[in-house]
Motif scaffolding. Structure first.
Motif, mmCIF file in Angstrom:
data_model
loop_
_atom_site.group_PDB
_atom_site.id
_atom_site.type_symbol
_atom_site.label_atom_id
_atom_site.label_comp_id
_atom_site.label_asym_id
_atom_site.label_seq_id
_atom_site.Cartn_x
_atom_site.Cartn_y
_atom_site.Cartn_z
ATOM 1 N N GLU A 54 8.434 -12.761 34.688
ATOM 2 C CA GLU A 54 8.919 -13.826 35.576
ATOM 3 C C GLU A 54 10.446 -13.916 35.547
ATOM 4 O O GLU A 54 11.071 -14.175 36.568
ATOM 5 N N MET A 55 11.046 -13.679 34.385
ATOM 6 C CA MET A 55 12.513 -13.609 34.316
ATOM 7 C C MET A 55 13.004 -12.413 35.128
ATOM 8 O O MET A 55 14.063 -12.465 35.749
ATOM 9 N N GLY A 56 12.234 -11.337 35.126
ATOM 10 C CA GLY A 56 12.558 -10.189 35.959
ATOM 11 C C GLY A 56 12.593 -10.555 37.430
ATOM 12 O O GLY A 56 13.456 -10.095 38.180
ATOM 13 N N HIS A 57 11.673 -11.416 37.849
ATOM 14 C CA HIS A 57 11.686 -11.880 39.239
ATOM 15 C C HIS A 57 12.941 -12.699 39.519
ATOM 16 O O HIS A 57 13.546 -12.563 40.577
ATOM 17 N N TYR A 58 13.333 -13.524 38.569
ATOM 18 C CA TYR A 58 14.567 -14.300 38.738
ATOM 19 C C TYR A 58 15.761 -13.361 38.966
ATOM 20 O O TYR A 58 16.578 -13.594 39.844
ATOM 21 N N HIS A 59 15.834 -12.292 38.164
ATOM 22 C CA HIS A 59 16.987 -11.388 38.215
ATOM 23 C C HIS A 59 16.934 -10.389 39.365
ATOM 24 O O HIS A 59 17.983 -9.873 39.767
#
Length: 154
Positions: A54-59
């Motif tokens: 999910e942090m990957g989606h943010y970035h």
């Protein structure tokens, strides 16, 4: 960086993280600086893996990509997962595990605090990206079979 570390990073980036029961197949979701993590996940390793994605989606992602029948959405999903793999299973940590005499995937997953399934997916992604091996400083990481070769002179 473990689950708590990603929570700290999210907080610093202004991302609100909410643990709630999520119905359906989703285990996590990111939208508009909010990450939802399924409260019913069994352990922190699984939460860590989901949080990393999910942090990957943010970035790496933008817009609503839930419809995976669109090629552009699938590409964003791959980018977000790649970011998660590089965050949670960095090549340098594989070398560190070698130095700690970790000798199998089960031990490596525990060392990295990820699930074995996530580790397997990370290794597959690295194979797609680099081929069967990649050099890192004075080491060669082999992905099939998984192992590290240390070179004397480089």
């Amino acid at each position: 960086m473990r689950y708590e570390g990603l929570l700290d990073e999210a907080y610093k980036l202004g991302i609100f993280v909410q643990e709630e029961p999520i119905k359906g197949k989703l285990k996590g979701l990111y939208s508009d600086n909010v990450i939802w993590i399924d409260k019913n996940l069994d352990n922190t390793k699984e939460k860590y893996c989901i949080m990393a994605e999910e942090m990957g989606h943010y970035h790496t992602s933008s817009g609503d990509i839930l419809n995976q029948s669109k090629l552009s959405n699938r590409k964003q999903e791959v980018r977000a997962r790649s970011w998660a793999y590089e965050e949670a299973v960095p090549l340098q940590k594989i070398v560190e595990a070698h130095k700690e005499f970790i000798r199998n995937k089960f031990e490596l997953a525990n060392f990295l605090d990820v699930t074995e399934e996530f580790l397997d997916q990370a290794i597959l992604r690295y194979k797609e990206k680099y081929g069967d091996t990649v050099n890192l400083e004075s080491y060669t990481i082999c992905f099939e079979p998984l192992g590290v070769i240390e070179w004397f002179d480089k």
